[in-house]
Design an enzyme around this catalytic site. Structure first.
Site, mmCIF file in Angstrom:
data_model
loop_
_atom_site.group_PDB
_atom_site.id
_atom_site.type_symbol
_atom_site.label_atom_id
_atom_site.label_comp_id
_atom_site.label_asym_id
_atom_site.label_seq_id
_atom_site.Cartn_x
_atom_site.Cartn_y
_atom_site.Cartn_z
ATOM 1 N N GLU A 8 11.694 -62.830 -53.020
ATOM 2 C CA GLU A 8 10.377 -62.309 -52.925
ATOM 3 C C GLU A 8 10.557 -60.956 -52.238
ATOM 4 O O GLU A 8 11.283 -60.818 -51.062
ATOM 5 C CB GLU A 8 9.281 -63.240 -52.101
ATOM 6 C CG GLU A 8 9.236 -64.447 -52.755
ATOM 7 C CD GLU A 8 8.741 -65.281 -51.675
ATOM 8 O OE1 GLU A 8 7.644 -65.116 -50.891
ATOM 9 O OE2 GLU A 8 8.790 -66.547 -51.804
ATOM 10 N N HIS B 85 5.555 -62.213 -54.481
ATOM 11 C CA HIS B 85 6.045 -63.823 -54.358
ATOM 12 C C HIS B 85 6.680 -64.143 -55.578
ATOM 13 O O HIS B 85 6.143 -65.075 -56.234
ATOM 14 C CB HIS B 85 5.017 -64.695 -53.842
ATOM 15 C CG HIS B 85 5.483 -66.110 -53.357
ATOM 16 N ND1 HIS B 85 6.251 -67.047 -53.953
ATOM 17 C CD2 HIS B 85 5.343 -66.666 -52.252
ATOM 18 C CE1 HIS B 85 6.438 -68.022 -53.448
ATOM 19 N NE2 HIS B 85 5.771 -67.737 -52.154
ATOM 20 N N ARG C 72 -4.562 -63.520 -53.319
ATOM 21 C CA ARG C 72 -4.016 -64.182 -54.601
ATOM 22 C C ARG C 72 -5.240 -65.068 -55.218
ATOM 23 O O ARG C 72 -5.224 -65.599 -56.203
ATOM 24 C CB ARG C 72 -2.791 -65.279 -54.244
ATOM 25 C CG ARG C 72 -2.958 -66.291 -53.100
ATOM 26 C CD ARG C 72 -1.671 -67.153 -53.123
ATOM 27 N NE ARG C 72 -1.759 -67.905 -51.927
ATOM 28 C CZ ARG C 72 -0.795 -69.006 -51.813
ATOM 29 N NH1 ARG C 72 0.047 -69.164 -52.718
ATOM 30 N NH2 ARG C 72 -1.005 -69.860 -50.794
ATOM 31 N N ASP D 160 14.183 -71.816 -47.316
ATOM 32 C CA ASP D 160 13.096 -71.035 -47.173
ATOM 33 C C ASP D 160 13.507 -70.290 -45.991
ATOM 34 O O ASP D 160 13.638 -70.574 -44.767
ATOM 35 C CB ASP D 160 12.115 -72.136 -46.609
ATOM 36 C CG ASP D 160 10.622 -71.458 -46.308
ATOM 37 O OD1 ASP D 160 10.664 -70.276 -46.668
ATOM 38 O OD2 ASP D 160 9.472 -72.194 -46.117
ATOM 39 N N ARG E 157 0.555 -71.705 -59.087
ATOM 40 C CA ARG E 157 1.955 -71.973 -58.822
ATOM 41 C C ARG E 157 2.743 -71.377 -59.779
ATOM 42 O O ARG E 157 2.989 -71.818 -61.070
ATOM 43 C CB ARG E 157 2.331 -73.441 -58.659
ATOM 44 C CG ARG E 157 3.672 -73.754 -58.315
ATOM 45 C CD ARG E 157 4.291 -73.569 -56.928
ATOM 46 N NE ARG E 157 3.444 -74.343 -56.097
ATOM 47 C CZ ARG E 157 3.192 -73.940 -54.638
ATOM 48 N NH1 ARG E 157 3.441 -72.836 -54.122
ATOM 49 N NH2 ARG E 157 2.342 -74.695 -53.755
HETATM 50 C C1 BG6 Z 1 7.091 -69.205 -49.551
HETATM 51 C C2 BG6 Z 1 7.129 -69.341 -47.973
HETATM 52 O O1 BG6 Z 1 7.315 -67.759 -49.704
HETATM 53 O O2 BG6 Z 1 6.124 -69.797 -50.071
HETATM 54 C C3 BG6 Z 1 7.264 -70.944 -47.923
HETATM 55 O O3 BG6 Z 1 8.256 -69.030 -47.381
HETATM 56 C C4 BG6 Z 1 6.039 -71.434 -48.557
HETATM 57 O O4 BG6 Z 1 7.129 -71.286 -46.565
HETATM 58 C C5 BG6 Z 1 6.133 -71.187 -50.203
HETATM 59 O O5 BG6 Z 1 5.926 -72.884 -48.639
HETATM 60 C C6 BG6 Z 1 4.892 -71.641 -51.047
HETATM 61 O O6 BG6 Z 1 3.692 -71.369 -50.305
HETATM 62 P P1 BG6 Z 1 2.311 -71.740 -50.952
HETATM 63 O O7 BG6 Z 1 1.312 -71.467 -49.847
HETATM 64 O O8 BG6 Z 1 1.942 -71.020 -52.301
HETATM 65 O O9 BG6 Z 1 2.496 -73.353 -51.120
#
Ligand code: BG6
Length: 303
Positions: free
Chosen positions: A275, A172, A102, A216, A76
Site C-alpha cells: 500500500e 490499500h 471507504r 503487517d 475486502r
Molecule cells: C492493513 C493494516 O493496512 O489493513 C492492518 O496494516 C489491517 O493492520 C488491514 O488489519 C485490514 O484492515 P481492515 O480494516 O480492512 O480489516
C-alpha cells in the site's frame, strides 16, 4: 439507486462501449470501463477500484471471494481508500478503522477518454453532517483513476478551510498473486519498518522481502519503486508512487484469514497488500488553501 437515477448516471457519464454504470448484486453502483488497453471496475462507494486487467493479462487486483458487497460495509479487496486516517483513529476508539472514505458513496465528477487510449474517471467525496462528526475540517477530496496499460490513481486532498490539518492515508491495494508464500517484494531493502505483528517493534528490512507468516508492517522513508515478483504467474507488478513516504505490507495469513468472515480458509494465499501510504510519523500536514496529492501507478512487467 432507482432505475431512473442509474439511467441518469449513464446518460451523464457513460460512454457507449467504454464506460457503463450498473447496480451490482448487493446494491453497489459500479462503473465498468473497457478500452483497448485494459478493463476495470470501480465502485462509487469508496471510489474503490475493484478490478484492473490489462489486455491479454490475468487480473492484477484481488477481491475476496467472500467480500461483503453491501452499502456502508468495507469491501475486502480492490483498492480501498484509507482516509483521513490509516488504521485505528489516533484518539477515538469508536471511529471506524481506516477512516471514513471507504464506506461513503462518492459522486462522479467526470469521465474522460484520453488521446493515448486510456480512460480517466474522476470522483468526488462531499462532506455532510455525518462525515463532519468524524472529520470536521473543510476539505475537498478527489480521486482520479486512469485505466490503461497502467492503473494510475491520484488522491487529492484540498484544504478549503482556514486552519492546517494533519492526516494519514493509504491506497490499500490488494494484488492478486499465484501464492503469497512464493512471491518476492523488492525495493524495501535496508528500510526501517514498524512491525505491527510484533507490537510495533522497530526493525530494518534485510534483503528482499519474502513472507512466511502473518505480516503487517509500515516501511518508513520510502518514496521509491516496489516490485512484486511472482514466479507462479511469471510476471512482475511494478508499483510507483508520489506524495507517499511509507509503504504498508499486509497479509493476515492462515489463521486470521480463516477467522475473517470476508476472507476464509486458505484465501490469504492468493493476495498481498502493498500500500502506498502516509502513515505513522509520515503523517501529512495540509496548509489552508493547500493540496496534497498521493499518486500511485501499477503496471505489469514481463518475467
Ligand atoms: C492493513 C493494516 O493496512 O489493513 C492492518 O496494516 C489491517 O493492520 C488491514 O488489519 C485490514 O484492515 P481492515 O480494516 O480492512 O480489516
Amino acid at each position: 439507486m432507482s432505475t431512473e437515477a442509474l439511467a441518469e448516471l449513464n446518460a451523464r457519464f457513460g460512454i457507449r462501449g467504454r464506460v457503463t454504470f450498473t447496480q451490482a448484486a448487493g446494491g453497489l453502483i459500479v462503473a465498468a470501463v473497457r478500452n483497448a488497453q485494459a478493463t476495470a471496475r470501480i465502485a462509487l462507494q469508496g471510489a474503490q477500484v475493484l478490478d484492473w486487467t490489462p489486455a491479454g493479462a490475468r487480473p492484477v487486483i484481488w477481491v475476496s471471494p467472500a467480500a461483503m458487497q453491501a452499502p456502508g460495509k468495507p469491501l475486502r479487496g480492490g483498492v480501498p481508500v484509507c482516509w483521513p486516517w490509516f488504521g485505528p483513529h489516533a484518539t477515538e476508539a469508536g471511529f471506524p478503522a481506516h477512516g471514513l472514505a471507504r464506506t461513503q458513496c462518492w459522486e462522479m465528477a467526470q469521465v474522460q477518454q484520453l488521446s493515448d487510449g486510456s480512460t480517466t474517471l474522476s470522483l468526488r467525496l462531499s462532506q455532510d453532517a455525518n462525515t463532519r462528526l468524524l472529520w470536521p475540517h473543510d476539505t475537498e477530496l478527489l480521486l482520479l483513476a486512469n485505466i490503461g496499460r497502467h492503473l494510475r490513481i491520484d488522491l487529492l486532498t484540498r484544504n478549503t478551510g482556514d486552519e492546517a490539518f494533519t492526516l494519514t492515508q493509504a491506497l490499500h491495494s490488494y494484488f492478486a498473486v499465484s501464492d503469497v508464500r512464493e512471491v518476492v517484494v523488492r525495493g524495501l531493502e535496508g528500510l526501517p519498518y514498524i512491525d505491527k505483528v510484533a507490537g510495533g517493534a522497530r526493525r530494518v528490512q534485510s534483503g528482499p522481502l519474502t513472507l512466511s507468516d502473518e505480516t503487517d508492517r509500515i516501511y518508513l522513508d520510502h518514496g521509491g519503486e516496489c516490485v512484486i515478483d511472482d514466479p507462479g504467474l511469471r510476471r512482475r507488478i511494478v508499483i510507483r508512487r508520489q506524495g507517499s513516504r511509507s509503504t504498508v505490507v499486509w497479509n493476515p495469513w492462515a489463521e486470521k484469514s480463516a477467522a475473517m468472515a470476508d476472507m476464509g480458509e486458505g484465501v490469504y494465499r492468493g493476495m498481498l497488500c502493498v500500500e502506498a501510504a502516509n502513515a505513522a510519523e509520515d503523517a501529512v500536514v495540509v496548509a489552508p488553501g493547500g493540496e496534497h496529492r498521493l499518486q500511485v501507478s501499477y503496471r505489469l512487467a514481463a518475467w
